[in-house]
Design an enzyme around this catalytic site. Structure first.
Site, PDB file in Angstrom:
ATOM      1  N   LYS A  57      52.494  55.856   8.436  1.00 27.89           N
ATOM      2  CA  LYS A  57      51.305  55.365   7.787  1.00 27.89           C
ATOM      3  C   LYS A  57      50.415  54.606   9.062  1.00 27.89           C
ATOM      4  O   LYS A  57      50.733  54.139   9.989  1.00 27.89           O
ATOM      5  CB  LYS A  57      51.533  54.123   7.054  1.00 27.89           C
ATOM      6  CG  LYS A  57      50.247  53.429   6.550  1.00 27.89           C
ATOM      7  CD  LYS A  57      50.649  52.583   5.167  1.00 27.89           C
ATOM      8  CE  LYS A  57      50.467  51.029   5.325  1.00 27.89           C
ATOM      9  NZ  LYS A  57      50.529  50.564   3.935  1.00 27.89           N
TER      10      LYS A  57
HETATM   11  C1  5RP Z   1      50.872  45.620   5.692  1.00 26.89           C
HETATM   12  C2  5RP Z   1      51.062  46.887   5.087  1.00 26.89           C
HETATM   13  C3  5RP Z   1      50.355  47.118   3.650  1.00 26.89           C
HETATM   14  O1  5RP Z   1      51.114  47.468   2.713  1.00 26.89           O
HETATM   15  C4  5RP Z   1      49.043  47.900   4.184  1.00 26.89           C
HETATM   16  O2  5RP Z   1      48.463  47.257   5.189  1.00 26.89           O
HETATM   17  C5  5RP Z   1      48.328  48.384   2.909  1.00 26.89           C
HETATM   18  O3  5RP Z   1      47.361  47.632   2.566  1.00 26.89           O
HETATM   19  P1  5RP Z   1      45.832  47.595   2.630  1.00 26.89           P
HETATM   20  O4  5RP Z   1      45.448  49.016   1.928  1.00 26.89           O
HETATM   21  O5  5RP Z   1      45.327  46.655   2.006  1.00 26.89           O
HETATM   22  O6  5RP Z   1      45.640  47.627   3.977  1.00 26.89           O
HETATM   23  O7  5RP Z   1      51.450  47.901   5.501  1.00 26.89           O
HETATM   24  O8  5RP Z   1      51.198  45.884   7.009  1.00 26.89           O
END
Ligand code: 5RP
Length: 298
Positions: A203
């Protein structure tokens, strides 16, 4: 009852057809075992090759976040429209009906809070509990360049090694320290490190300059986080640009559950991710669905 005739008479051997040996649809996942590929096929739609993950794990370090103060009220209406749920085991057991059959990517780290150093995490779920919860994947952050970079990478390595024993993939999240520059160089570095240590997908955040290079340099799929709440049209445009430049979907939280109409927003995001709906059309879809829902539609 089966008898010997069934064997003698068998003739549909397709002698003239070579055995099917199709490549797996996900980038970098061809050499994985069946169980791992099967779990990844639950996370990523094999037709579009993409996913809409609904992230609501924010409470593990920042408490009752706006929009998900009550997980039991906020999340269930969104479940039918999400491909995947990303959350902690506490949220899952306390607030998500076990009749929800969507795959779960289980947040498997903790140990810090918004009051302390964010990169100081530890592995906070035993693999046995992840299996007990029927997790489709496990996840934690790598904080490249942060104070506890080494420890956070070690956490994800541990998850990968343990998950590999049971065919459970690991999502590595690139956690960005407060003083890091969010550019292609940084995300190129962080996502590549995540893939090289063996994460099955990664991610990242979307960036306007050079996101296509970040994707190209990462040998496994990238999904984008939504980040801070944006106006719905802008969030849909960001999702469109990300998938257009090679992202395999989104792992979105605040831009869905903080929307004026979360149920409409997650469907509009889904249209962008799976059907390449253009942002303007997706925004119109959001507005139409919102009006219907405000008027009392299902
Ligand atoms: C926190 C995460 C969150 O799940 C991620 O940031 C996704 O959320 P958003 O779209 O609100 O940023 O991994 O560390």
């Amino acid at each position: 009852m089966a008898d010997l005739d069934d064997i003698k008479d068998g003739k549909e051997f397709g002698i003239d057809q070579p055995a099917r040996n199709q490549p797996f649809f996900l980038k970098g996942a061809n050499a994985l075992d069946w169980g791992m590929q099967n779990r990844l096929s639950r996370i990523f739609n094999p037709v579009s090759g993409r996913t809409v993950m609904l992230a609501f794990d924010h409470g593990y370090f920042q408490g009752p976040t706006t929009g998900i103060e009550r997980l039991d009220l906020a999340i269930p209406p969104l479940i039918p429209h999400a491909d995947v749920l990303m959350c902690t085991r506490g949220a899952l057991r306390a607030c998500i009906p076990a009749t929800a059959t969507k795959p779960v990517v289980l947040r498997a780290s903790a140990g810090q809070s918004i009051l302390t150093e964010l990169s100081n995490e530890l592995v906070a779920v035993d693999i046995e509990d992840a299996i007990r919860l029927n997790a489709a994947a496990i996840t934690a952050q790598i904080y490249v360049g942060a104070e506890y970079e080494h420890k956070s990478i070690a956490n994800v390595v541990k998850l990968i090694d343990t998950g590999n024993r049971y065919g459970i993939p690991t999502l590595a999240v690139t956690g960005v320290g407060a003083d890091m520059v969010r550019d292609a160089r940084y995300f190129g570095l962080a996502t590549r490190i995540a893939a090289e240590i063996g994460a099955h997908y990664v991610k990242s955040y979307y960036i306007d300059e050079g996101f296509d290079r970040v994707v190209a340099g990462c040998p496994v799929p990238i999904v984008i986080a939504g980040g801070k709440k944006l106006p719905e049209g802008e969030a849909l445009e960001m999702a469109f640009k990300a998938v257009d430049q090679g992202a395999a979907g989104v792992d979105m939280g605040r831009n869905i559950f903080q929307s004026d109409s979360p149920v409409a927003m997650i469907q509009a995001v889904g249209a962008v991710v799976h059907r390449n709906e253009r942002p303007e059309q997706a925004h119109q879809m959001y507005l139409d669905l919102k009006s219907e829902l405000d008027a009392g539609g299902d």
